[in-house]
Write a protein that holds these residues in place. Structure first.
Motif, PDB file in Angstrom:
ATOM      1  N   GLU A 299       2.931  -1.450   1.220  1.00  0.00           N
ATOM      2  CA  GLU A 299       3.128  -2.584   2.147  1.00  0.00           C
ATOM      3  C   GLU A 299       2.207  -3.748   1.772  1.00  0.00           C
ATOM      4  O   GLU A 299       2.599  -4.914   1.814  1.00  0.00           O
ATOM      5  CB  GLU A 299       2.840  -2.150   3.592  1.00  0.00           C
ATOM      6  CG  GLU A 299       3.973  -1.332   4.182  1.00  0.00           C
ATOM      7  CD  GLU A 299       3.521  -0.452   5.367  1.00  0.00           C
ATOM      8  OE1 GLU A 299       2.422  -0.689   5.927  1.00  0.00           O
ATOM      9  OE2 GLU A 299       4.278   0.487   5.707  1.00  0.00           O
ATOM     10  N   ALA A 300       0.979  -3.421   1.405  1.00  0.00           N
ATOM     11  CA  ALA A 300       0.021  -4.482   1.019  1.00  0.00           C
ATOM     12  C   ALA A 300       0.503  -5.198  -0.232  1.00  0.00           C
ATOM     13  O   ALA A 300       0.443  -6.434  -0.320  1.00  0.00           O
ATOM     14  CB  ALA A 300      -1.359  -3.873   0.787  1.00  0.00           C
ATOM     15  N   ALA A 301       1.008  -4.430  -1.213  1.00  0.00           N
ATOM     16  CA  ALA A 301       1.474  -5.047  -2.455  1.00  0.00           C
ATOM     17  C   ALA A 301       2.642  -5.993  -2.164  1.00  0.00           C
ATOM     18  O   ALA A 301       2.715  -7.100  -2.711  1.00  0.00           O
ATOM     19  CB  ALA A 301       1.887  -3.970  -3.451  1.00  0.00           C
ATOM     20  N   ALA A 303       3.255  -7.506   0.751  1.00  0.00           N
ATOM     21  CA  ALA A 303       2.755  -8.655   1.518  1.00  0.00           C
ATOM     22  C   ALA A 303       2.059  -9.654   0.589  1.00  0.00           C
ATOM     23  O   ALA A 303       2.236 -10.875   0.699  1.00  0.00           O
ATOM     24  CB  ALA A 303       1.786  -8.186   2.602  1.00  0.00           C
ATOM     25  N   TYR A 304       1.304  -9.133  -0.362  1.00  0.00           N
ATOM     26  CA  TYR A 304       0.584  -9.993  -1.306  1.00  0.00           C
ATOM     27  C   TYR A 304       1.589 -10.768  -2.165  1.00  0.00           C
ATOM     28  O   TYR A 304       1.441 -11.977  -2.390  1.00  0.00           O
ATOM     29  CB  TYR A 304      -0.342  -9.146  -2.180  1.00  0.00           C
ATOM     30  CG  TYR A 304      -1.150  -9.939  -3.170  1.00  0.00           C
ATOM     31  CD1 TYR A 304      -2.356 -10.535  -2.796  1.00  0.00           C
ATOM     32  CD2 TYR A 304      -0.710 -10.110  -4.480  1.00  0.00           C
ATOM     33  CE1 TYR A 304      -3.102 -11.278  -3.705  1.00  0.00           C
ATOM     34  CE2 TYR A 304      -1.441 -10.848  -5.393  1.00  0.00           C
ATOM     35  CZ  TYR A 304      -2.635 -11.434  -5.003  1.00  0.00           C
ATOM     36  OH  TYR A 304      -3.364 -12.172  -5.906  1.00  0.00           O
TER      37      TYR A 304
ATOM     38  N   ARG B 155      -4.593  -7.357  -4.278  1.00  0.00           N
ATOM     39  CA  ARG B 155      -3.416  -7.056  -3.448  1.00  0.00           C
ATOM     40  C   ARG B 155      -3.809  -6.388  -2.130  1.00  0.00           C
ATOM     41  O   ARG B 155      -3.223  -6.673  -1.094  1.00  0.00           O
ATOM     42  CB  ARG B 155      -2.444  -6.159  -4.211  1.00  0.00           C
ATOM     43  CG  ARG B 155      -1.550  -6.971  -5.144  1.00  0.00           C
ATOM     44  CD  ARG B 155      -0.595  -6.079  -5.908  1.00  0.00           C
ATOM     45  NE  ARG B 155      -1.244  -5.551  -7.093  1.00  0.00           N
ATOM     46  CZ  ARG B 155      -0.660  -4.715  -7.953  1.00  0.00           C
ATOM     47  NH1 ARG B 155       0.574  -4.297  -7.726  1.00  0.00           N
ATOM     48  NH2 ARG B 155      -1.302  -4.296  -9.022  1.00  0.00           N
ATOM     49  N   ASP B 158      -6.126  -8.973   0.053  1.00  0.00           N
ATOM     50  CA  ASP B 158      -5.364 -10.103   0.578  1.00  0.00           C
ATOM     51  C   ASP B 158      -3.919  -9.687   0.879  1.00  0.00           C
ATOM     52  O   ASP B 158      -2.999 -10.480   0.763  1.00  0.00           O
ATOM     53  CB  ASP B 158      -5.402 -11.241  -0.463  1.00  0.00           C
ATOM     54  CG  ASP B 158      -4.878 -12.546   0.096  1.00  0.00           C
ATOM     55  OD1 ASP B 158      -4.815 -12.684   1.343  1.00  0.00           O
ATOM     56  OD2 ASP B 158      -4.513 -13.429  -0.704  1.00  0.00           O
ATOM     57  N   THR B 160      -2.258  -6.799   3.690  1.00  0.00           N
ATOM     58  CA  THR B 160      -2.057  -6.723   5.137  1.00  0.00           C
ATOM     59  C   THR B 160      -3.424  -6.558   5.817  1.00  0.00           C
ATOM     60  O   THR B 160      -4.430  -6.305   5.147  1.00  0.00           O
ATOM     61  CB  THR B 160      -1.197  -5.490   5.502  1.00  0.00           C
ATOM     62  OG1 THR B 160      -1.924  -4.311   5.115  1.00  0.00           O
ATOM     63  CG2 THR B 160       0.136  -5.514   4.788  1.00  0.00           C
TER      64      THR B 160
END
Lengths: 309, 260
Positions: A299-301, A303-304, B155, B158, B160
């Motif tokens: 999810e972070a990847a 979002a980034y 990643r 920055d 979530t």
């Protein structure tokens, strides 16, 4: 007057191409059944690669020498790589990797039953390389001539690496067989446990294999389950003899041309297929846990990537 | 083959570097078949493979430089990896810190790789040809490891709110252990003087600049702490280290003298 040529259906034209040994590519028209069969087969193969990382990955941190550790890490890494090319090949048919993984995680698609057996000793790592990768090669080399181009090309690379895995497995087995009495016992014990499951990797006997005839006609399958199994037995029995090990089959005999094995216990195969093998639950639970534990990372990847588009 | 001249100081230095690589590789191997995505299964095992390659060369070199024991035997890479006890390992504590979640693993990798890039660059010119040989290859590997760790720290930092929180936590957990990388002792005094070892004081500014730039871009806070755990180079390890060695060594030790 011009002669009226009876129009050929797209299915007939497709079959003409297959019969002429032409390769089918992603943008070509293909029957839905052909597409579905391939997606199912390629996905099952990809799932087998990634589930297959678990039984061997189990020994990475305990490998008995640094050389063996490096070889095993490289092998497990290759399996992840094979998973990547195969999911990629399935995606050329319109499938989506996340959806295929979801099918695996929810039990709607299968992986090879062989990975539902435990690896309880170091010799199992050697036996998997020798027998399981050996059987996989027998199954997979014909797929390098499969009618679907992306699958055939992926398999060319996979087979080169599998052949290395098989040789390192045999070499590791040979080292054990030339080692201490305990090491040799370990090797025999591993052969005892992996022999029959390896024979079952070729699937049911030909008279009980429902999808085989159509897959043969489509050029997806080139040899029958029993033909491939026989090749494996013929290649492997002399190797076991060379190692000084006993194949755990009292009915095994030489008929002058081939090694003929005793009857396979298909009830065991069905039990493992149904989900009641020694490790079915453990393998799937581990796989799902890894996926869920990594959700925040994926999810972070995403979002980034959105922020920095 | 010409016999290697015994050099106890350099042997210990090679052992420190080799133990760093081996212990971090062992931690990374724990990720096998449980990475957040398939690409990362490939990448984490790739890092482990590079480090294992470094470890094998460095431990072999350490054995050669230490010279034969009273029985005339030179210790091999496997003797050194599998048959030493905890107090004989001299890796930095940062290498053995538990991997935790993927955020902590990447924070640890950033701190290690940002140190290894200038370290191997300097050691490529080491007066010890064995160490210089390893360094020439390792510098390219460390640059890739740094790039990989940097891309994940960006990643996750920055990404979530959750990934930011987890990575900051992971960074806070591992940060205090980095100070040990820049400690200098009597051994390093002698080896820096001889041109064998890299001067830790010269590595720190580049390390700090690299790490701070990545953390700033990742919107993370540089941890502030007065706690400087140390002792790894002298064989004083964390509680979890015994478990790491137990797993690494048990099979080898269960079959004394066996060949694998």
């Amino acid at each position: 007057m011009t002669a009226v040529v009876p129009a050929r259906t797209p299915e007939q034209e497709f079959q003409d191409r297959i019969d002429a040994d032409d390769r089918v590519e992603p943008r070509d028209w293909m029957p839905d059944g052909y597409r579905r069969t391939l997606v199912r087969q390629i996905a099952q193969h990809a799932h087998s690669e990634i589930i297959g990382m678990q039984p061997e990955g189990n020994w990475i941190t305990r490998a008995p020498s640094l050389r063996r550790k490096v070889i095993l890490v490289a092998k497990v890494q290759d399996e992840a790589g094979h998973g990547l090319y195969l999911y990629g090949a399935a995606e050329t048919l319109g499938a989506d990797r996340d959806e295929l993984l979801d099918m695996l995680h929810t039990g709607r698609q299968k992986y090879s039953t062989i990975f539902n057996y435990p690896t309880t000793s170091w010799a199992d790592v050697a036996a998997i390389g020798w027998l399981v990768d050996g059987a996989a090669i027998m199954n997979q080399v014909p797929l390098t001539r499969c009618s679907y181009g992306p699958y055939a090309r992926a398999m060319t690379r996979v087979c080169k690496e599998e052949s290395f895995h098989q040789r390192q497995g045999f070499e590791a087995m040979m080292t054990l067989c030339h080692g201490t009495a305990t090491q040799k016992r370990m090797a025999q014990d591993a052969l005892d446990r992996w022999w029959w499951p390896s024979l079952m990797m070729f699937g049911p006997n030909d008279d009980a294999s429902p999808h085989s005839a159509q897959s043969m006609a489509w050029g997806i399958k080139r040899f029958s389950n029993d033909e491939l199994r026989q090749r494996f037995v013929d290649a492997t029995v002399p190797q076991a003899q060379f190692l000084g090990l006993t194949v755990p089959d009292p009915d095994l005999r030489w008929d002058g041309k081939h090694w003929i094995s005793g009857a396979i216990d298909w009830t065991e195969f069905q039990t493992v297929m149904r989900g009641d093998g020694p490790c079915n639950r453990e393998r799937l639970r581990h796989r799902v846990a890894a996926h869920e534990d990594g959700a925040w990372v994926r999810e972070a990847a995403a979002a980034y990537a959105d922020k920095h588009r | 083959m010409t016999a290697v001249q015994t050099d106890t100081d350099t042997a210990v230095y090679a052992l420190r570097l080799g133990d760093d690589a081996l212990v971090l590789a062992q931690r990374l191997c724990e990720w096998a078949a449980r990475a957040p995505q398939l690409e990362e299964d490939v990448a984490l095992l790739n890092l482990a493979l590079d480090l294992l390659g470094q470890a094998r060369s460095l431990l072999t070199r350490a054995g050669e430089l230490a010279g034969p024991d009273p029985n005339g035997t030179v210790r091999t890479e496997d003797d050194l990896a599998y048959l030493r006890d905890e107090p004989e390992f001299c890796n930095a504590l940062l290498m053995e810190v538990q991997s935790g979640d993927f955020g902590r693993t990447m924070a640890r990798q950033l701190l290690v790789s940002a140190w290894q890039v200038p370290l191997w660059t300097a050691l490529a010119a080491s007066a010890d040809e064995g160490i210089a040989g390893v360094a020439g290859k390792a510098v390219k590997e460390a640059a890739y490891h740094l790039d990989h760790a940097r891309s994940w720290v960006l990643r996750l930092g920055d990404g979530t709110a959750e990934s930011h929180r987890r990575l900051q936590q992971g960074l806070d957990d591992v940060w205090p252990y980095a100070a040990e990388l820049f400690e200098r002792d009597a051994l390093l005094d002698r080896l820096v003087e001889r041109g064998v070892a890299a001067d830790p004081a010269l590595l720190e500014p580049q390390w700090r600049a690299t790490v701070q730039a990545v953390l700033a871009e990742a919107t993370l806070t540089v941890p502030e702490t007065t706690w400087r755990p140390t002792g790894g180079r002298r064989g004083q390890h964390l509680t979890g280290f015994g478990y790491l060695l137990a797993e690494l060594q048990h099979l080898h030790r269960s079959h004394p003298g066996a060949t694998w």
